[in-house]
Design an enzyme around this catalytic site. Structure first.
Site, PDB file in Angstrom:
ATOM      1  N   TYR A 103     -50.341  -8.813   5.936  1.00 60.14           N
ATOM      2  CA  TYR A 103     -51.180  -8.540   4.758  1.00 60.14           C
ATOM      3  C   TYR A 103     -51.609  -7.078   4.648  1.00 60.14           C
ATOM      4  O   TYR A 103     -51.382  -6.289   5.540  1.00 60.14           O
ATOM      5  CB  TYR A 103     -52.354  -9.501   4.650  1.00 60.14           C
ATOM      6  CG  TYR A 103     -53.412  -9.531   5.733  1.00 60.14           C
ATOM      7  CD1 TYR A 103     -54.422 -10.482   5.662  1.00 60.14           C
ATOM      8  CD2 TYR A 103     -53.443  -8.627   6.787  1.00 60.14           C
ATOM      9  CE1 TYR A 103     -55.424 -10.546   6.611  1.00 60.14           C
ATOM     10  CE2 TYR A 103     -54.438  -8.679   7.742  1.00 60.14           C
ATOM     11  CZ  TYR A 103     -55.426  -9.634   7.649  1.00 60.14           C
ATOM     12  OH  TYR A 103     -56.424  -9.683   8.599  1.00 60.14           O
ATOM     13  N   GLU A 104     -52.184  -6.747   3.486  1.00 60.57           N
ATOM     14  CA  GLU A 104     -52.517  -5.365   3.095  1.00 60.57           C
ATOM     15  C   GLU A 104     -51.262  -4.492   3.054  1.00 60.57           C
ATOM     16  O   GLU A 104     -51.287  -3.318   3.405  1.00 60.57           O
ATOM     17  CB  GLU A 104     -53.570  -4.758   4.027  1.00 60.57           C
ATOM     18  CG  GLU A 104     -54.823  -5.575   4.193  1.00 60.57           C
ATOM     19  CD  GLU A 104     -55.426  -6.032   2.874  1.00 60.57           C
ATOM     20  OE1 GLU A 104     -55.158  -5.408   1.832  1.00 60.57           O
ATOM     21  OE2 GLU A 104     -56.145  -7.041   2.873  1.00 60.57           O
ATOM     22  N   GLY A 105     -50.165  -5.068   2.609  1.00 59.91           N
ATOM     23  CA  GLY A 105     -48.887  -4.363   2.581  1.00 59.91           C
ATOM     24  C   GLY A 105     -48.157  -4.614   3.883  1.00 59.91           C
ATOM     25  O   GLY A 105     -48.600  -4.169   4.946  1.00 59.91           O
TER      26      GLY A 105
END
Length: 596
Positions: A442-444
């Site tokens: 997550y978060e890229g």
């Protein structure tokens, strides 16, 4: 049940002995009075909160998870989470590095970094509730209107309200240009927002009185793609004019995800049915504002993995010293016992030292980066602010991807140290492994971070940011080049620096011919760059330890031993990575899709 001891001695080493933090703060008007005693006192109390209040809830929170009442759309966090959050607010931890104008304590980001490392070691799932709030605070502090700031920042600063970031939709994750949520302008200047968001961490819970959602959506006349995205504040409860909570907004949790890890955090599916929102920043410029929160989140995710690496290491070491199994190949080391403790076995030591080396270098890099943020925000020298901003931009994807990859390796190694017991829930090790796995996603995803580093941060500015960091490395290499005691650290540091420079030039030339060459090499490249940064900090830490080992403090002897392990056993990974990166695109694209 696993245990956790805050690594205060190593934090103090990085802050005071490696970075000389008090002198750095004296050069920043906002922090000139923050001395060593203040720093140490804050760290000690933060460590107590992490180890005594939230660490005991980690295992039970994972087992219990979060509960959704589908009739009211309310979510209950695991037992003890709400009470722990009340203590967090009461202790003023939410306000630690926030602006005094909104009730914050105004202490450096660097101290907040140390607080969050300890909280992530203690309980990552719990820490995500206040962690996301801090990102929302930063986005509104940078881009909110005066009215929005006065309404929301004091509540986020105090911790009375929490925040989220609502980006992902069922049909689009990283590709935000595809999002469909709609925002309809209203006569009173607000917007009615309709759509669905998924994977929203801390999206619904009972810890705080209100939740401030930052939501990406499209205006009716928005251009297609990422250039047509706007950012809105959509609170769970609409604030009244006096700041108190008003009516319930039409934004609610429709379901909770059933996850591999971080069970104590509510990962929510969020429905918006004409929910009232207010625009943040300019229309169709929402990504500019959201990137403030996204970059904060990326640093935060790296910090989550740093915390897990540290706590997994601590528990694996304790087990390895106690567990008896077989004899050392060179003969008994504990002849008075029926077998030797497994810490005598070379491969067990390799697993433990891998986790330790990654934790200590990760800590140095993360605290140094936090100092760059403090200088970027508070220095009165414009050139220094720009240089620090460039350092942070370069290092952010490395912190997110390299630290999370390393935590997956380290927690897996530490679980392996436990043998079969590592696979059993009560020991806590399998939870660290499960929790660490999400941080790579997550978060890229880490591939996205790699593309950002190589494509945007390095090739995008012809290597300007990389050269600035390279200058730090070169200056250190030149300063220590004639120091015989430092050659075992300086020579491999200089070597990896030269090799990364050559590889960067080579990949840049390939990318001119075919941009997909960047995608083929990016993941390998980021890991090589991460090792360059680690090698730099390990060499610097070794220099301090060499200078102070005569004190007789075993801390410095251990620091040198870990540095030598890193350079001998972990840095050589880069040789294979460089060969892989140079192999390029062809081996990946030769096979036809139909044959997969």
């Amino acid at each position: 049940m696993p245990s956790y001891t805050p690594p205060l001695r190593d934090m103090q080493f990085v802050l005071h002995e490696l970075l000389n933090i008090s002198e750095e703060f004296k050069m920043l008007p906002a922090h000139k009075d923050v001395d060593a005693d203040t720093i140490n006192a804050v760290l000690e109390e933060a460590g107590k909160f992490a180890s005594q209040v939230i660490a005991p809830l980690n295992l039970s929170g994972d087992i219990e998870g979060c509960t959704l009442d589908k009739t009211t759309h309310e979510v209950k966090a695991p037992a003890g989470f709400k009470e722990a959050y009340a203590k967090y607010v009461e202790g003023g931890w939410a306000a630690l590095s926030c602006d005094p104008e909104y009730g914050g304590q105004g202490l450096p980001i660097t101290l907040n970094q140390c607080l969050y490392e300890m909280m992530n070691s203690a309980n990552q799932a719990w820490t995500m509730y206040p962690g996301l709030s801090h990102g929302a605070y930063e986005a509104l502090h940078a881009h909110g209107t005066p009215e929005q700031k006065s309404t929301y920042l004091p509540k986020l600063t105090s911790g009375e309200w929490t925040g989220t970031m609502c980006l992902t939709e069922p049909h689009c994750g990283t590709d935000l240009g595809m999002l469909r949520s709609k925002a309809e302008p209203q006569a009173d200047g607000t917007y009615k927002i309709t759509g669905q968001k998924i994977f929203i961490s801390a999206g619904e819970h009972d810890l705080a009185a209100n939740i401030v959602h930052l939501v990406l959506a499209r205006l009716p006349d928005a251009p297609a793609g990422s250039k047509g995205i706007s950012l809105f504040i959509v609170p769970k409860f609409l604030p009244k004019a006096d700041g108190s909570i008003g009516e319930r907004n039409t934004i609610f949790c429709s379901a909770l995800e059933h996850k591999m890890g971080i069970h104590g955090n509510a990962t929510a599916q969020i429905m918006l049915d004409g929910a009232v929102g207010t625009l943040v920043g300019q229309p169709n410029k929402g990504l500019n504002a959201m990137f403030v929160m996204m970059n904060a989140a990326r640093l935060g995710v790296g910090n989550q993995s740093l915390g897990l690496t540290e706590v997994a290491y601590q528990n694996a070491v304790a087990y390895a010293k106690d567990r008896l199994q077989m004899r050392a190949l060179s003969g008994p080391k504990a002849p008075d016992k029926p077998a030797d403790p497994i810490i005598v076995h070379p491969d067990v030591r390799k697993m433990l030292l891998t986790a330790r080396a990654y934790a200590e270098a990760g800590r140095a890099m993360a605290i140094w980066t936090a100092l760059q943020i403090d200088k970027e925000l508070s220095s009165d020298d414009e050139d220094e602010r720009k240089e620090c901003a460039d350092h942070v931009a370069l290092i952010t994807p490395i912190i997110k991807a390299f630290l999370t990859d390393n935590a997956w390796i380290a927690t897996s190694h530490c679980m392996q140290v436990f043998g079969g017991h590592g696979f059993i829930r009560e020991w806590g090790m399998e939870q660290f492994v499960r929790d660490s796995r999400i941080n790579m996603i997550y978060e890229g995803t880490n591939t996205i971070q790699s593309l950002d580093l190589l494509g945007r941060k390095i090739l995008g500015d012809n290597g300007a940011k990389l050269k600035k960091f390279g200058k730090l490395v070169q200056e250190f290499v030149e300063a220590e080049g004639t120091n015989e005691a430092m050659q075992e650290f300086i020579n491999p540091l200089a070597d990896i620096g030269d090799k990364l420079t050559k590889l960067t030039t080579e990949l840049g030339m390939k990318a001119f011919g075919n941009a997909d060459e960047v995608g083929a090499a990016a993941v390998d490249y980021l890991r090589i760059a991460g090792h360059l940064v680690f090698a730099y900090f390990w060499a610097r830490m070794a220099k301090v330890a060499l200078e102070k080992q005569g004190s007789g403090d075993p801390f410095y002897k251990a620091k040198l031993a870990t540095a030598r392990f890193y350079f001998a056993k972990l840095l050589p990974e880069t040789a294979g990575l460089i060969r892989s990166a140079r192999a390029g695109l062809a081996p990946l694209m030769e096979m036809e899709e139909a044959h997969f």
